[in-house]
Design an enzyme around this catalytic site. Sequence first.
Site, mmCIF file in Angstrom:
data_model
loop_
_atom_site.group_PDB
_atom_site.id
_atom_site.type_symbol
_atom_site.label_atom_id
_atom_site.label_comp_id
_atom_site.label_asym_id
_atom_site.label_seq_id
_atom_site.Cartn_x
_atom_site.Cartn_y
_atom_site.Cartn_z
ATOM 1 C CE1 TYR A 33 -6.363 1.149 -4.063
ATOM 2 C CE2 TYR A 33 -5.808 3.357 -3.314
ATOM 3 C CZ TYR A 33 -5.553 2.007 -3.334
ATOM 4 O OH TYR A 33 -4.482 1.504 -2.624
ATOM 5 N NE ARG A 52 -1.533 3.350 -10.304
ATOM 6 C CZ ARG A 52 -0.791 3.662 -9.236
ATOM 7 N NH1 ARG A 52 0.353 3.030 -9.016
ATOM 8 N NH2 ARG A 52 -1.183 4.598 -8.406
ATOM 9 N NE ARG A 100 -23.220 -10.734 -1.536
ATOM 10 C CZ ARG A 100 -22.925 -12.038 -1.620
ATOM 11 N NH1 ARG A 100 -23.869 -12.900 -1.955
ATOM 12 N NH2 ARG A 100 -21.705 -12.465 -1.355
ATOM 13 C CE LYS A 147 -3.364 3.314 -6.003
ATOM 14 N NZ LYS A 147 -2.686 2.711 -4.866
ATOM 15 C CD GLU A 179 3.429 -3.897 -3.780
ATOM 16 O OE1 GLU A 179 3.608 -2.776 -4.285
ATOM 17 O OE2 GLU A 179 2.521 -4.672 -4.145
ATOM 18 C CG LEU A 204 0.206 -0.433 -7.526
ATOM 19 C CD1 LEU A 204 -1.075 -0.950 -8.155
ATOM 20 C CD2 LEU A 204 -0.085 0.699 -6.579
HETATM 21 N N1 PDD Z 1 -0.776 3.231 -2.236
HETATM 22 N N2 PDD Z 1 2.303 -0.539 -3.681
HETATM 23 C C1 PDD Z 1 1.092 -0.586 -3.107
HETATM 24 C C2 PDD Z 1 0.575 -1.890 -2.634
HETATM 25 C C3 PDD Z 1 0.342 0.597 -2.947
HETATM 26 O O1 PDD Z 1 -0.876 0.552 -2.379
HETATM 27 C C4 PDD Z 1 0.888 1.835 -3.399
HETATM 28 C C5 PDD Z 1 0.139 3.136 -3.283
HETATM 29 C C6 PDD Z 1 2.172 1.826 -3.995
HETATM 30 C C7 PDD Z 1 2.806 3.074 -4.523
HETATM 31 O O2 PDD Z 1 2.167 3.511 -5.706
HETATM 32 P P1 PDD Z 1 2.143 5.055 -6.123
HETATM 33 O O3 PDD Z 1 3.565 5.480 -6.188
HETATM 34 O O4 PDD Z 1 1.485 5.054 -7.436
HETATM 35 O O5 PDD Z 1 1.379 5.797 -5.051
HETATM 36 C C8 PDD Z 1 2.841 0.627 -4.129
HETATM 37 C C9 PDD Z 1 -1.586 4.421 -2.114
HETATM 38 C C10 PDD Z 1 -0.806 5.659 -1.904
HETATM 39 C C11 PDD Z 1 -2.657 4.185 -1.045
HETATM 40 O O6 PDD Z 1 -3.218 3.113 -1.069
HETATM 41 O O7 PDD Z 1 -2.939 5.078 -0.243
#
Ligand code: PDD
Length: 284
Positions: A33, A52, A100, A147, A179, A204
């Site tokens: 996503y 990405r 499945r 992601k 993170e 990420l």
């Molecule tokens: N999340 N680290 C993780 C684990 C994340 O899920 C996200 C983003 C980030 C920041 O990445 P970016 O700057 O590309 O948004 C770092 C999104 C916003 C979400 O899951 O809603």
Amino acid sequence: MNRIVYVNGKYLPENEAKVSIFDRGFLFADGVYEVTSVLDGKLIDFPSHQRRLARSLNEVGMVAPCTDNELLDIHRELVTRNSLHEGMIYLQVTRGEADRDFLFPENAKPTIVLFTQAKNLTNSPKIKSGYKVITVPDLRWKRRDIKTVQLLYPSMAKMEATRAGADDAWLVEDGFITEGTSNNAYIVQASGNIITRNLSNDILHGITRATLLQFAAEEGVTVEQRPFTLDEALGAEEAFITAASLFVAPVIEIDGKPVGNGKPGPIVSRLRKIYLEKSMEAAM
Ligand code: PDD
């Protein structure tokens, strides 16, 4: 709510949009996503989100459901159809529908879904008050650079934070912060230097992170990309998080202890301002 959403080539009212119960996103979390923010009706950092997405798809061996230009058109069309001024566009691509089986299906057609979420991103109260975080062990899988939609552990960690009276959790592995549950984590030292974990499969590769680090370099701010400990974070002057859904946001408390003077600090506030100004210039 009565949004218009996008599912597999069609724009539909949200209550008419359907995905199969055999979709591998549903059965195996076999999907990736992106979340792109929208300010003033414009897409922030869009080309980087697109790159990405292509990388995530490639890492899990999935094919792109459409071309880059089509993807941009769908994002723009959703902004228009939903009169989205400020908020986010969520995009999910799964491996598609198949009976499945753990093995990937040979000829499944990827499922693609996008929807908008209106949200006040520029003036959220948390920016003024700052985020309180707790720390929890990082129990996610070892390919956090992809992601994927398998977000159960981050959800559980956010629930734990909420129960503890905090706003979010920072994840800790081998004594170092990796993170936040859905954001990248940073500390600011007394020298003004910023520390954030280096890129690897452990985190990420945040788009907001990449853009902010570029802007920080242009402003002459020193950024050290290396793992940092909870003790270093507790001894920092300021701390913050970045994500497309919040841009740059102050962290004022970790595990019930104040960071610096326990209030959002000047460096975070400056970085947020720079990020918003410069990324609006490049918005599309
Ligand atoms: N999340 N680290 C993780 C684990 C994340 O899920 C996200 C983003 C980030 C920041 O990445 P970016 O700057 O590309 O948004 C770092 C999104 C916003 C979400 O899951 O809603």
